[in-house]
Design a protein around this motif. Structure first.
Motif, PDB file in Angstrom:
ATOM      1  N   PRO A 175       0.837  -1.208   0.000  1.00  8.25           N
ATOM      2  CA  PRO A 175       0.000   0.000   0.000  1.00  8.25           C
ATOM      3  C   PRO A 175       0.867   1.252   0.000  1.00  8.25           C
ATOM      4  N   GLY A 176       0.403   2.278  -0.661  1.00  8.41           N
ATOM      5  CA  GLY A 176       1.139   3.532  -0.699  1.00  8.41           C
ATOM      6  C   GLY A 176       0.939   4.246  -2.011  1.00  8.41           C
ATOM      7  N   ASP A 177       1.764   5.240  -2.246  1.00  7.97           N
ATOM      8  CA  ASP A 177       1.708   6.025  -3.477  1.00  7.97           C
ATOM      9  C   ASP A 177       3.136   6.386  -3.854  1.00  7.97           C
ATOM     10  N   MET A 178       3.321   6.880  -5.071  1.00  8.23           N
ATOM     11  CA  MET A 178       4.638   7.284  -5.540  1.00  8.23           C
ATOM     12  C   MET A 178       4.479   8.605  -6.295  1.00  8.23           C
ATOM     13  N   PRO A 179       4.478   9.725  -5.594  1.00  9.90           N
ATOM     14  CA  PRO A 179       4.251  11.023  -6.244  1.00  9.90           C
ATOM     15  C   PRO A 179       5.346  11.330  -7.273  1.00  9.90           C
ATOM     16  N   GLY A 180       4.934  11.939  -8.376  1.00 11.22           N
ATOM     17  CA  GLY A 180       5.893  12.344  -9.404  1.00 11.22           C
ATOM     18  C   GLY A 180       6.444  11.163 -10.176  1.00 11.22           C
ATOM     19  N   PHE A 181       7.485  11.415 -10.945  1.00  7.62           N
ATOM     20  CA  PHE A 181       8.183  10.397 -11.746  1.00  7.62           C
ATOM     21  C   PHE A 181       7.253   9.699 -12.752  1.00  7.62           C
ATOM     22  N   ASP A 182       6.196  10.382 -13.197  1.00  7.01           N
ATOM     23  CA  ASP A 182       5.219   9.761 -14.081  1.00  7.01           C
ATOM     24  C   ASP A 182       5.793   9.528 -15.471  1.00  7.01           C
ATOM     25  N   LEU A 183       5.685   8.299 -15.942  1.00  6.91           N
ATOM     26  CA  LEU A 183       6.063   7.920 -17.300  1.00  6.91           C
ATOM     27  C   LEU A 183       4.844   7.916 -18.201  1.00  6.91           C
TER      28      LEU A 183
ATOM     29  N   GLU B  24      -6.981  -3.738 -14.678  1.00  7.56           N
ATOM     30  CA  GLU B  24      -7.920  -4.457 -13.817  1.00  7.56           C
ATOM     31  C   GLU B  24      -7.244  -4.912 -12.527  1.00  7.56           C
ATOM     32  N   THR B  25      -5.958  -5.260 -12.628  1.00  6.23           N
ATOM     33  CA  THR B  25      -5.202  -5.743 -11.480  1.00  6.23           C
ATOM     34  C   THR B  25      -3.794  -5.162 -11.517  1.00  6.23           C
ATOM     35  N   SER B  26      -3.068  -5.362 -10.427  1.00  4.00           N
ATOM     36  CA  SER B  26      -1.685  -4.888 -10.395  1.00  4.00           C
ATOM     37  C   SER B  26      -0.826  -5.626 -11.413  1.00  4.00           C
ATOM     38  N   LYS B  27      -1.245  -6.825 -11.831  1.00  2.00           N
ATOM     39  CA  LYS B  27      -0.468  -7.557 -12.829  1.00  2.00           C
ATOM     40  C   LYS B  27      -0.539  -6.872 -14.189  1.00  2.00           C
ATOM     41  N   ASP B  28      -1.672  -6.229 -14.495  1.00  2.00           N
ATOM     42  CA  ASP B  28      -1.733  -5.421 -15.714  1.00  2.00           C
ATOM     43  C   ASP B  28      -0.636  -4.348 -15.689  1.00  2.00           C
ATOM     44  N   CYS B  29      -0.442  -3.749 -14.531  1.00  2.00           N
ATOM     45  CA  CYS B  29       0.600  -2.733 -14.387  1.00  2.00           C
ATOM     46  C   CYS B  29       1.979  -3.351 -14.582  1.00  2.00           C
ATOM     47  N   CYS B  30       2.177  -4.509 -14.001  1.00  5.56           N
ATOM     48  CA  CYS B  30       3.450  -5.217 -14.135  1.00  5.56           C
ATOM     49  C   CYS B  30       3.771  -5.468 -15.599  1.00  5.56           C
TER      50      CYS B  30
ATOM     51  N   PHE C   3      -0.878   1.540  -8.575  1.00  5.79           N
ATOM     52  CA  PHE C   3      -2.129   0.954  -9.055  1.00  5.79           C
ATOM     53  C   PHE C   3      -3.270   1.349  -8.134  1.00  5.79           C
ATOM     54  N   SER C   4      -4.366   1.837  -8.717  1.00  5.97           N
ATOM     55  CA  SER C   4      -5.573   2.165  -7.957  1.00  5.97           C
ATOM     56  C   SER C   4      -6.642   1.139  -8.283  1.00  5.97           C
ATOM     57  N   GLU C   5      -6.966   0.290  -7.303  1.00  8.52           N
ATOM     58  CA  GLU C   5      -7.988  -0.726  -7.527  1.00  8.52           C
ATOM     59  C   GLU C   5      -9.357  -0.085  -7.739  1.00  8.52           C
ATOM     60  N   GLY C   6      -9.640   0.972  -6.981  1.00 12.46           N
ATOM     61  CA  GLY C   6     -10.932   1.639  -7.099  1.00 12.46           C
ATOM     62  C   GLY C   6     -11.126   2.313  -8.446  1.00 12.46           C
ATOM     63  N   ARG C   7     -10.064   2.910  -8.975  1.00  2.41           N
ATOM     64  CA  ARG C   7     -10.151   3.609 -10.262  1.00  2.41           C
ATOM     65  C   ARG C   7      -9.781   2.716 -11.438  1.00  2.41           C
ATOM     66  N   ARG C   8      -9.320   1.497 -11.127  1.00  2.00           N
ATOM     67  CA  ARG C   8      -8.906   0.529 -12.154  1.00  2.00           C
ATOM     68  C   ARG C   8      -7.945   1.196 -13.147  1.00  2.00           C
ATOM     69  N   HIS C   9      -6.887   1.748 -12.576  1.00  2.00           N
ATOM     70  CA  HIS C   9      -5.932   2.498 -13.389  1.00  2.00           C
ATOM     71  C   HIS C   9      -4.531   2.327 -12.813  1.00  2.00           C
ATOM     72  N   CYS C  10      -3.558   2.510 -13.693  1.00  2.00           N
ATOM     73  CA  CYS C  10      -2.169   2.303 -13.312  1.00  2.00           C
ATOM     74  C   CYS C  10      -1.325   3.466 -13.808  1.00  2.00           C
ATOM     75  N   TRP C  11      -0.445   3.959 -12.964  1.00  2.00           N
ATOM     76  CA  TRP C  11       0.485   5.019 -13.344  1.00  2.00           C
ATOM     77  C   TRP C  11       1.903   4.430 -13.349  1.00  2.00           C
ATOM     78  N   LEU C  12       2.487   4.353 -14.510  1.00  4.27           N
ATOM     79  CA  LEU C  12       3.854   3.840 -14.628  1.00  4.27           C
ATOM     80  C   LEU C  12       4.836   4.922 -14.206  1.00  4.27           C
ATOM     81  N   LYS C  13       5.922   4.514 -13.553  1.00  4.16           N
ATOM     82  CA  LYS C  13       6.863   5.460 -12.968  1.00  4.16           C
ATOM     83  C   LYS C  13       8.274   5.233 -13.513  1.00  4.16           C
ATOM     84  N   TYR C  14       8.959   6.352 -13.777  1.00  4.50           N
ATOM     85  CA  TYR C  14      10.371   6.270 -14.127  1.00  4.50           C
ATOM     86  C   TYR C  14      11.169   5.722 -12.945  1.00  4.50           C
ATOM     87  N   VAL C  15      12.338   5.190 -13.239  1.00  3.36           N
ATOM     88  CA  VAL C  15      13.256   4.753 -12.201  1.00  3.36           C
ATOM     89  C   VAL C  15      13.591   5.937 -11.289  1.00  3.36           C
TER      90      VAL C  15
END
Length: 378
Positions: A320-328, A334-340, A355-367
């Motif tokens: 659980p958590g978030d990763m502000p910034g670094f947006d790619l 649908e799941t965190s595996k889609d993000c993977c 990954f937001s389960e409620g919003r069914r969305h994924c934000w990819l992040k730069y290293v």
């Protein structure tokens, strides 16, 4: 200017023949070849693959993408894409003054102009498309539609209610940059990010927008190209023929201001239709409609589902958590595996995801991103 673009075809892709474009003949008798040209900088591999997959399944055109990082050939092969029709040109940074200081969505007009002129596209291709990459998909061949249309440049309006006077950003930029606005106020706002037409006319369009941006450096704001696009196409004499198409009855659907849940779909929900139940050729700004985005991903990204079934995502530490910034980039999930899967498809740039389960969305992040506490609504 010399050195602005470095040819860098991915392994097994056709090498650039003349200035980065594959030769399709020269002068009269080049067999009516067509070119789709786009800028794909800072985008996920899935975004680029969806664009390519939908286009190359519909059209026999050639594609040139100006990129910061070419896609690996294995990704193209996994989607059964015809690699010989795709050319990647890596953009050399920094861009020459003043373009490096501009956001890439504005500076791309100089990139378009430079490429079209340097590669002598007018002598090799009959028709050219300039477009966004990360929010454009194809339901049919745009060049087949264009073959029966008027010459010149074809541009596309947003929703009927979307006038220049109500499109705050465009209206504000027109006043700030040109001291005008009233004469444009009652006209429909034209969506930047997708035009096509005769090669010579499209080259003049790119020249004109780049010239407007360069001569109005005091207006340097992200998105100002939208006002320049409207100014060039709406002025009395743009120097080339212009045809403007309505959003609900034209070949291109521009979805940015279309109310959610109002799409007209065909019987099996696989295509978006106009009011008269004819199929749109191009879908622009589809990322504003999550359900449509999911349908397109399922339809055109075959390898995504194959990898979803077998890929080992244990290397990702999901907590659980978030990763502000670094947006790619961002994608429906649908799941965190889609993000993977999306992140591993772009392993060179992607170092993690949120990954937001409620919003069914994924934000990819730069290293380099650092996990923090979850934010409200995540």
């Amino acid at each position: 200017l010399e050195g602005s673009l470095v040819r860098a075809a991915a392994p097994n892709l056709r090498a650039a023949a003349v200035g980065g474009v594959a030769t399709a003949g020269s002068g009269p008798g080049f067999d009516g070849r067509n070119l789709a040209l786009g800028v794909a900088v800072g985008m996920s591999a899935d975004s680029v693959l969806l664009f390519l997959s939908s286009l190359l399944r519909a059209s026999d055109c050639d594609v040139t993408l100006l990129v910061d990082q070419p896609l690996d050939a294995s990704l193209l092969q996994a989607e059964d894409l015809e690699e010989g029709r795709i050319t990647f040109e890596t953009i050399a940074r920094p861009l020459p003054d003043p373009w490096e200081a501009w956001p890439i969505e504005d500076a791309r007009y100089w990139l378009f102009k430079e490429y079209l002129n340097r590669a002598q596209v007018q002598s090799k291709y009959d028709r050219v498309q300039l477009s966004d990459v990360d929010d454009v998909a194809f339901q049919a061949d745009p060049f087949e539609w264009l073959a029966g249309a008027d010459a010149g440049v074809h541009a596309f309006a947003g929703e009927p209610s979307q006038l220049v006077s109500t499109d705050g950003k465009v209206a504000d930029f027109l006043r700030e940059c040109y001291g005008v606005g009233q004469e444009f106020a009652s006209k429909q706002s034209l969506a930047a990010g997708y035009v096509l037409g005769a090669a010579r006319a499209v080259a003049k369009y790119a020249d004109s927008v780049a010239a407007e941006l360069e001569s109005h450096q005091g207006c340097q704001r992200q998105g100002v190209h939208e006002a320049m696009h409207n100014f060039v196409l709406r002025r009395e004499d743009p120097g080339f023929a212009v045809t403007i198409h309505e959003n609900r009855r034209g070949p291109v659907w521009t979805g940015g201001k279309v109310p959610k849940g109002t799409l007209i779909l065909d019987r099996d929900s696989s295509a978006v239709l106009m009011e008269d139940r004819k199929q749109y050729t191009v879908l622009h700004q589809y990322t504003e409609h999550e359900d449509l985005w999911r349908r397109l991903t399922k339809r055109f990204l075959k390898s995504h589902h194959e990898r979803l079934a077998v890929l080992d995502c244990s290397a990702f530490d999901v907590e659980p958590g978030d990763m502000p910034g670094f947006d790619l980039d961002h994608v429906p999930a649908e799941t965190s595996k889609d993000c993977c899967v999306a992140c591993l498809n772009d392993a060179t740039n992607c170092g993690g995801f949120a990954f937001s389960e409620g919003r069914r969305h994924c934000w990819l992040k730069y290293v380099g991103g650092i996990r923090g506490p979850a934010t409200l609504g995540a």
